[in-house]
Design an enzyme around this catalytic site. Structure first.
Site: not given
Ligand SMILES: [Zn+2]
Length: 126
Positions: A26, A76, A78, A89
């Site tokens: 990530e 961010h 995925h 999250d």
């Molecule tokens: Zn996430």
């Protein structure tokens, strides 16, 4: 959020390309910008200090952040391809908005902006 939301094209490009580079880990980037009564503009990204990159999580210690009122949220990736926030999250929501980009990170169709409740927000790329 009742403000109009704008994201600069260069920010979209940074989020997508950084996610591609770190895949299958990530990626995480701070979103910087400015806000006034009517609009929120995201115009820069920054690597968070002490970020760690995992296959299933990205984290950074919030206490390590400088006091910086230009940080509007966090983006961010995925790697799973899910274009929605996880429960984690939402628990770790920081700032005003959350941007998620999902594999394969090819265009803004693989990117979405969410509010604290996890609802998608409309935004314009400028
Ligand atoms: Zn996430």
């Amino acid at each position: 959020m009742d403000k109009e939301l704008f994201v600069e094209q260069a920010v979209v490009d940074s989020i997508l390309s950084y996610a591609q580079i770190l895949h299958p880990r990530e990626s995480i980037l701070l979103l910087k910008g400015k806000v006034d009564k009517h609009k929120l503009v995201i115009n820069d990204t920054q690597l968070p200090p002490f970020a760690t990159h995992g296959r299933t999580f990205s984290a950074f210690p919030l206490s390590s952040l400088p006091i910086d009122f230009s940080v509007m949220g966090v983006a961010h990736s995925h790697p799973s391809g899910a274009l929605r926030p996880s429960a984690t999250d939402l628990n770790k929501f920081y700032g005003r908005i959350m941007v998620i980009t999902a594999y394969p990170y090819q265009s803004e169709r693989n990117l979405a902006v969410f509010n604290r409740q996890g609802s998608p927000l409309k935004y314009k790329i400028i």
